[in-house]
Design a protein around this motif. Structure first.
Motif, PDB file in Angstrom:
ATOM      1  N   HIS A 176       0.801  -1.224   0.000  1.00  0.00           N
ATOM      2  CA  HIS A 176       0.000   0.000   0.000  1.00  0.00           C
ATOM      3  C   HIS A 176       0.834   1.274   0.000  1.00  0.00           C
ATOM      4  O   HIS A 176       0.292   2.368  -0.008  1.00  0.00           O
ATOM      5  N   GLY A 215     -10.765   6.141  15.209  1.00  0.00           N
ATOM      6  CA  GLY A 215     -11.196   5.350  14.055  1.00  0.00           C
ATOM      7  C   GLY A 215     -10.040   4.964  13.152  1.00  0.00           C
ATOM      8  O   GLY A 215      -9.977   3.831  12.651  1.00  0.00           O
ATOM      9  N   LEU A 216      -9.123   5.896  12.924  1.00  0.00           N
ATOM     10  CA  LEU A 216      -7.952   5.583  12.103  1.00  0.00           C
ATOM     11  C   LEU A 216      -7.054   4.551  12.782  1.00  0.00           C
ATOM     12  O   LEU A 216      -6.473   3.692  12.118  1.00  0.00           O
ATOM     13  N   LEU A 249      -8.181   2.236  14.800  1.00  0.00           N
ATOM     14  CA  LEU A 249      -8.911   0.982  14.636  1.00  0.00           C
ATOM     15  C   LEU A 249      -8.668   0.407  13.236  1.00  0.00           C
ATOM     16  O   LEU A 249      -8.419  -0.796  13.080  1.00  0.00           O
ATOM     17  N   GLN A 250      -8.722   1.251  12.227  1.00  0.00           N
ATOM     18  CA  GLN A 250      -8.468   0.802  10.859  1.00  0.00           C
ATOM     19  C   GLN A 250      -7.066   0.209  10.738  1.00  0.00           C
ATOM     20  O   GLN A 250      -6.872  -0.839  10.127  1.00  0.00           O
ATOM     21  N   GLN A 251      -6.083   0.866  11.329  1.00  0.00           N
ATOM     22  CA  GLN A 251      -4.709   0.364  11.305  1.00  0.00           C
ATOM     23  C   GLN A 251      -4.639  -1.008  11.961  1.00  0.00           C
ATOM     24  O   GLN A 251      -3.988  -1.911  11.448  1.00  0.00           O
ATOM     25  N   LEU A 310      -7.094  -3.234  12.375  1.00  0.00           N
ATOM     26  CA  LEU A 310      -7.851  -4.261  11.653  1.00  0.00           C
ATOM     27  C   LEU A 310      -7.210  -4.673  10.335  1.00  0.00           C
ATOM     28  O   LEU A 310      -7.187  -5.844   9.983  1.00  0.00           O
ATOM     29  N   PHE A 311      -6.718  -3.697   9.593  1.00  0.00           N
ATOM     30  CA  PHE A 311      -6.225  -3.969   8.250  1.00  0.00           C
ATOM     31  C   PHE A 311      -4.704  -3.939   8.122  1.00  0.00           C
ATOM     32  O   PHE A 311      -4.161  -4.303   7.081  1.00  0.00           O
ATOM     33  N   GLY A 313      -3.303   2.056   6.928  1.00  0.00           N
ATOM     34  CA  GLY A 313      -4.305   3.108   6.824  1.00  0.00           C
ATOM     35  C   GLY A 313      -3.651   4.442   6.524  1.00  0.00           C
ATOM     36  O   GLY A 313      -2.438   4.514   6.309  1.00  0.00           O
TER      37      GLY A 313
END
Length: 157
Positions: A15, A92-93, A95-97, A99-100, A103
């Motif tokens: 990414h 939220g960012l 959390l995204q980091q 989970l995935f 980010g």
């Protein structure tokens, strides 16, 4: 040496823009080549100690997002709802980091040169190989040949 740090399962590198990956890889290559010219093993050992304390991308992102979230929580009661929103976005960012594995915060940190734990470990293994910790590195040849062999040996570890 175009392919010493290729790993298709590395979501961060996948990414990250190629130019950023190349810049980070070039920094590692310069360091390993410089260390290949050192005759004192202690110089390599000292730099390895530095790498042991280096912050990886996940730590940078976690600390940054947590700090912004805490700032939002601390300042929200004294001002408008903007601080609450900022804290929520940061959470939220984060959390995204989590989970995935990647980010927008990671993109920013990578642009500033933050490296993944795997990238730091590759450099450490290459330097350990140069220091003589592994038998696969040839003693003959110039510093460039030894640096290349160390980077290839580190890839397998």
């Amino acid at each position: 040496m175009d392919s010493w740090n290729q790993n298709s399962s590395d979501s961060v590198r996948a990414h990250t823009p190629d130019g950023v990956n190349r810049r980070i890889d070039a920094q590692v290559e310069r360091c390993v080549r410089h260390m290949a010219e050192q005759t004192d093993r202690q110089v390599i050992s000292q730099y390895l100690d530095h790498l042991e304390r280096a912050w990886d991308l996940n730590r940078v992102v976690t600390v940054a997002a947590s700090a912004v979230s805490l700032l939002g929580v601390a300042l929200a009661p004294r001002s408008n709802n903007g601080w609450k929103v900022l804290g929520g976005v940061a959470a939220g960012l984060l959390l995204q980091q989590g989970l995935f594995g990647f980010g927008p915060l990671a993109t920013i940190a990578r642009a500033f040169g933050a490296r993944t734990r795997r990238e730091i470990d590759l450099e450490k293994f290459a330097l350990k190989a140069l220091r003589g910790d592994f038998e696969r590195i040839p003693r003959e040849g110039g510093p460039l040949a030894r640096a290349n062999a160390a980077l290839v040996a580190a890839q397998c570890c």
